[in-house]
Design a protein around this motif. Structure first.
Motif, PDB file in Angstrom:
ATOM      1  N   GLU A  65       0.836  -1.278   0.149  1.00 11.37           N
ATOM      2  CA  GLU A  65       0.037  -0.028   0.024  1.00 11.37           C
ATOM      3  C   GLU A  65       0.823   1.368   0.124  1.00 11.37           C
ATOM      4  OE1 GLU A  65      -3.299  -0.554   3.083  1.00 11.37           O
ATOM      5  OE2 GLU A  65      -1.874  -1.993   3.635  1.00 11.37           O
ATOM      6  N   VAL A  66       2.278   1.160   0.578  1.00 10.62           N
ATOM      7  CA  VAL A  66       3.013   2.258   0.568  1.00 10.62           C
ATOM      8  C   VAL A  66       4.400   1.608   0.309  1.00 10.62           C
ATOM      9  CG1 VAL A  66       3.977   3.759   2.327  1.00 10.62           C
ATOM     10  CG2 VAL A  66       1.837   3.222   2.652  1.00 10.62           C
ATOM     11  N   GLU A  89       6.866   8.902  -6.686  1.00 10.69           N
ATOM     12  CA  GLU A  89       5.369   9.394  -6.484  1.00 10.69           C
ATOM     13  C   GLU A  89       4.669   9.681  -7.740  1.00 10.69           C
ATOM     14  OE1 GLU A  89       3.427  11.695  -2.981  1.00 10.69           O
ATOM     15  OE2 GLU A  89       4.855  13.311  -4.256  1.00 10.69           O
ATOM     16  N   SER A  96       3.718   6.626  -9.268  1.00  5.66           N
ATOM     17  CA  SER A  96       2.202   6.461  -8.396  1.00  5.66           C
ATOM     18  C   SER A  96       1.068   7.016  -9.322  1.00  5.66           C
ATOM     19  CB  SER A  96       2.299   6.612  -7.126  1.00  5.66           C
ATOM     20  OG  SER A  96       1.253   6.180  -6.373  1.00  5.66           O
ATOM     21  N   ARG A  97       1.248   8.257  -9.230  1.00  3.68           N
ATOM     22  CA  ARG A  97       0.112   9.264  -9.764  1.00  3.68           C
ATOM     23  C   ARG A  97      -0.244   8.539 -11.234  1.00  3.68           C
ATOM     24  NH1 ARG A  97       3.281  13.529  -7.829  1.00  3.68           N
ATOM     25  NH2 ARG A  97       3.870  13.789  -9.834  1.00  3.68           N
ATOM     26  N   GLY A 105      -2.468   6.232  -8.404  1.00  3.37           N
ATOM     27  CA  GLY A 105      -2.277   6.696  -6.963  1.00  3.37           C
ATOM     28  C   GLY A 105      -2.837   5.758  -6.060  1.00  3.37           C
ATOM     29  N   ARG A 145       0.806   4.574  -2.166  1.00  3.91           N
ATOM     30  CA  ARG A 145       1.323   5.975  -1.428  1.00  3.91           C
ATOM     31  C   ARG A 145       2.664   6.039  -1.313  1.00  3.91           C
ATOM     32  NH1 ARG A 145      -1.320   8.767   3.992  1.00  3.91           N
ATOM     33  NH2 ARG A 145      -0.325  10.884   3.657  1.00  3.91           N
TER      34      ARG A 145
END
Length: 167
Positions: A126-127, A140, A143-144, A148, A151
């Motif tokens: 998840e992260v 990041e 991820s976006r 997303g 995190r």
């Protein structure tokens, strides 16, 4: 001198000619995870509320290769109650950020990022956590671009969250 940017810390630990020796400048520079681990934060983390999270860890090049710090961040993460740390394939392979590498070599940097992201997704975490702002921003972005759903946190953000909960 406690630094939370792996690239800056690696550079500061390698400043040439600045008060060399055990009391010199470089000898007083610590990565934040290195300092917190050596200071016994793992014991405090075990007493925290913890986090119910599946986490994976990306080794920032300047932390793993430049400073030789690989286990301290992982030990801190593993000490958080409820956190399940999933190994990341090629965790110490560059994500492509590398300072301004992603600006001067965008095609190669993108290839590295895509490879890193594929490995992150394969963990089911998840992260994803890293100890360098450049890696954080670059991962990041991936991820976006991929919805997303994962995190991206700096190691210090995850540790702080163990005591206060994720925002």
């Amino acid at each position: 001198i406690i630094v939370n940017s792996a690239g800056c810390g690696a550079t500061m630990k390698d400043y040439p000619g600045l008060l060399e020796g055990a009391t010199g400048f470089a000898a007083r520079v610590f990565d934040a995870s290195e300092f917190l681990f050596q200071s016994g934060l793992t014991d405090l983390l075990k007493e925290s509320d913890g986090l119910a999270l599946t986490v994976t860890y990306h080794d920032a090049c300047h932390l793993a290769h430049g400073q030789g710090i690989k286990s301290d961040p992982r030990k801190l993460i593993e000490a958080i109650p409820g956190v399940k740390l999933i190994p990341l394939a090629e965790s110490d392979m560059c994500c492509g950020s590398a300072g301004i590498y992603n600006l001067v070599q965008p095609k190669l940097a993108r290839e590295l990022l895509n490879r890193k992201w594929k490995n992150v997704e394969a963990t089911g975490a998840e992260v994803v956590v890293s100890g360098n702002p450049g890696c954080h921003a670059w991962i990041e972005q991936a991820s976006r671009e991929h919805g997303g759903n994962v995190r991206v946190l700096h190691t210090m953000e995850l540790l702080e969250s163990a005591f206060s909960g994720l925002p």
